[in-house]
Motif scaffolding. Structure first.
Motif, short mmCIF file in Angstrom:
data_model
loop_
_atom_site.label_atom_id
_atom_site.label_comp_id
_atom_site.label_asym_id
_atom_site.label_seq_id
_atom_site.Cartn_x
_atom_site.Cartn_y
_atom_site.Cartn_z
N SER A 67 -0.78 17.34 12.27
CA SER A 67 -1.54 17.71 11.09
C SER A 67 -2.60 16.67 10.83
O SER A 67 -2.31 15.54 10.42
CB SER A 67 -0.62 17.83 9.86
N ARG A 68 -3.86 17.04 11.08
CA ARG A 68 -4.94 16.08 10.85
C ARG A 68 -5.07 15.74 9.36
O ARG A 68 -5.57 14.69 8.98
CB ARG A 68 -6.24 16.65 11.40
N ALA A 69 -4.59 16.65 8.51
CA ALA A 69 -4.63 16.38 7.07
C ALA A 69 -3.81 15.14 6.72
O ALA A 69 -4.12 14.42 5.76
CB ALA A 69 -4.12 17.58 6.29
N ALA A 70 -2.76 14.86 7.50
CA ALA A 70 -1.96 13.66 7.26
C ALA A 70 -2.80 12.40 7.42
O ALA A 70 -2.57 11.39 6.75
CB ALA A 70 -0.77 13.62 8.21
N LEU A 71 -3.80 12.44 8.30
CA LEU A 71 -4.69 11.29 8.47
C LEU A 71 -5.48 11.03 7.20
O LEU A 71 -5.71 9.87 6.83
CB LEU A 71 -5.63 11.54 9.65
N LEU A 72 -5.89 12.10 6.51
CA LEU A 72 -6.62 11.93 5.26
C LEU A 72 -5.76 11.24 4.22
O LEU A 72 -6.23 10.38 3.47
CB LEU A 72 -7.10 13.28 4.74
N VAL A 73 -4.49 11.60 4.17
CA VAL A 73 -3.57 10.97 3.22
C VAL A 73 -3.39 9.50 3.57
O VAL A 73 -3.46 8.61 2.70
CB VAL A 73 -2.21 11.69 3.21
N LEU A 74 -3.18 9.21 4.85
CA LEU A 74 -2.92 7.84 5.29
C LEU A 74 -4.12 6.93 5.08
O LEU A 74 -3.98 5.76 4.71
CB LEU A 74 -2.51 7.84 6.77
N ALA A 75 -5.32 7.47 5.31
CA ALA A 75 -6.54 6.66 5.21
C ALA A 75 -7.11 6.61 3.79
O ALA A 75 -8.05 5.86 3.54
CB ALA A 75 -7.60 7.20 6.16
N ASP A 76 -6.54 7.39 2.90
CA ASP A 76 -7.02 7.43 1.52
C ASP A 76 -6.79 6.07 0.85
O ASP A 76 -5.69 5.53 0.89
CB ASP A 76 -6.29 8.53 0.75
N GLY A 77 -7.83 5.54 0.22
CA GLY A 77 -7.70 4.26 -0.46
C GLY A 77 -6.69 4.27 -1.59
O GLY A 77 -6.25 3.21 -2.03
N ARG A 78 -6.32 5.47 -2.05
CA ARG A 78 -5.33 5.57 -3.13
C ARG A 78 -3.90 5.63 -2.60
O ARG A 78 -2.95 5.65 -3.40
CB ARG A 78 -5.62 6.81 -3.98
N PHE A 79 -3.72 5.65 -1.28
CA PHE A 79 -2.38 5.60 -0.71
C PHE A 79 -1.76 4.25 -1.11
O PHE A 79 -2.37 3.21 -0.92
CB PHE A 79 -2.44 5.72 0.81
N PRO A 80 -0.57 4.25 -1.70
CA PRO A 80 -0.02 3.02 -2.31
C PRO A 80 0.49 2.00 -1.29
O PRO A 80 1.67 1.70 -1.21
CB PRO A 80 1.11 3.55 -3.19
N ALA A 81 -0.45 1.44 -0.52
CA ALA A 81 -0.08 0.48 0.51
C ALA A 81 -0.50 -0.94 0.18
O ALA A 81 -0.31 -1.85 0.99
CB ALA A 81 -0.69 0.90 1.85
N GLY A 82 -1.08 -1.15 -1.00
CA GLY A 82 -1.39 -2.51 -1.44
C GLY A 82 -2.73 -3.06 -1.01
O GLY A 82 -3.08 -4.19 -1.36
N GLY A 83 -3.51 -2.31 -0.25
CA GLY A 83 -4.77 -2.83 0.26
C GLY A 83 -5.81 -3.13 -0.80
O GLY A 83 -6.72 -3.94 -0.57
N HIS A 84 -5.69 -2.51 -1.97
CA HIS A 84 -6.69 -2.71 -3.03
C HIS A 84 -6.74 -4.16 -3.52
O HIS A 84 -7.73 -4.59 -4.11
CB HIS A 84 -6.36 -1.80 -4.22
N ALA A 85 -5.67 -4.92 -3.28
CA ALA A 85 -5.62 -6.31 -3.75
C ALA A 85 -6.20 -7.29 -2.74
O ALA A 85 -6.16 -8.51 -2.97
CB ALA A 85 -4.17 -6.69 -4.06
N HIS A 86 -6.74 -6.80 -1.63
CA HIS A 86 -7.22 -7.67 -0.56
C HIS A 86 -8.68 -7.35 -0.23
O HIS A 86 -9.08 -6.19 -0.23
CB HIS A 86 -6.34 -7.51 0.67
N SER A 87 -9.45 -8.39 0.08
CA SER A 87 -10.86 -8.20 0.37
C SER A 87 -11.20 -8.33 1.85
O SER A 87 -12.36 -8.17 2.24
CB SER A 87 -11.70 -9.21 -0.41
N GLY A 88 -10.21 -8.66 2.68
CA GLY A 88 -10.48 -8.81 4.11
C GLY A 88 -11.46 -9.92 4.43
O GLY A 88 -12.22 -9.83 5.40
N GLY A 89 -11.46 -10.96 3.62
CA GLY A 89 -12.36 -12.08 3.86
C GLY A 89 -13.69 -11.97 3.14
O GLY A 89 -14.49 -12.91 3.14
N ALA A 90 -13.92 -10.84 2.46
CA ALA A 90 -15.20 -10.64 1.80
C ALA A 90 -15.38 -11.58 0.60
O ALA A 90 -16.50 -12.04 0.33
CB ALA A 90 -15.34 -9.19 1.35
N GLU A 91 -14.29 -11.86 -0.13
CA GLU A 91 -14.44 -12.73 -1.29
C GLU A 91 -14.91 -14.12 -0.87
O GLU A 91 -15.81 -14.71 -1.50
CB GLU A 91 -13.13 -12.83 -2.06
N ALA A 92 -14.33 -14.65 0.19
CA ALA A 92 -14.76 -15.97 0.67
C ALA A 92 -16.21 -15.91 1.14
O ALA A 92 -16.99 -16.85 0.92
CB ALA A 92 -13.86 -16.42 1.80
#
Length: 220
Positions: free
Chosen positions: A2-27
């Protein structure tokens, strides 16, 4: 699949904690290396071709069926910064919680039991994609996009950057995203030792300095 599952997984609202990280952008913003949309595009392109490629290959390999514990060790070897290793495991632990609630499966359970403090996030991401019925290429796309989507969102907050400009910068990276995802998925057919190990020394150095800061908006 189901390709739709990819949309769920890649959605920024998926509760995986990534919103608290900048990937080095803040530095990068603090050091004046990212000041506008053009700088953001350059930062994301560099991150995509280094940390993004490595993460995408690990995710694709996990989705392909490689031993996740071997991949976790490979991720450790490809992450020289202790701060980034700790971040990757925290994010992996959070993603594991969300993944087991969303697409439960025995492989996720086994990895959670073997790594109770968290496995590296790209490995968990790939195993999550596998549990969701997605292909290695899908896992590679999710990891590659995450490597640039997070920093772009962070820079909007850090600089009050026009979100339209940030989104446009990401959209213009689409050909690079395609190439990175395809390269990562192809590498997943080889051995774990043959997976890409692209390095970004400046990201490693600034991650250590950022982790030592008392005041910061993002965890990484």
């Amino acid at each position: 699949m189901s390709r739709a599952a990819l949309l769920v997984l890649a959605d920024g609202r998926f509760p995986a904690g990534g919103h608290a990280h900048s990937g080095g952008a803040e530095a990068a913003v603090e050091q004046g290396r990212v000041r506008d949309a053009g700088d953001l595009a350059a930062f994301c392109r560099g991150r995509l071709h280094t940390a993004g490629l490595t993460a995408a290959a690990l995710a694709a390999a996990a989705a392909h069926g490689h031993d996740p514990l071997a991949l976790d060790e490979a991720a450790d070897a490809r992450t020289p910064s202790p701060a980034l290793r700790a971040v990757a495991r925290r994010l992996g632990r959070q993603l594991m919680r969300a993944a087991r609630a969303t697409w439960p499966g025995p492989e996720l359970d086994a990895l959670a039991a073997a790594r109770p403090r968290g496995a590296h996030q790209p490995v968990v991401l790939g195993l999550t994609a596998r549990s969701a019925g997605l292909a290695p290429l899908d896992a590679a796309y999710a990891a590659a996009y995450e490597s640039v989507g997070g920093p772009a969102t962070a820079v909007v907050r850090l600089l009050s950057l026009d979100p339209f400009e940030a989104t446009a910068a990401l959209a213009r990276l689409a050909p690079d995203l395609d190439r990175i995802a395809e390269r990562a998925a192809a590498a997943a057919h080889g051995t774990v030792d043959e997976l890409p190990a692209a390095s970004a020394p400046l990201l490693d150095i600034t991650a250590e300095a950022h982790a030592a800061r008392r005041v910061r908006l993002f965890a990484s």
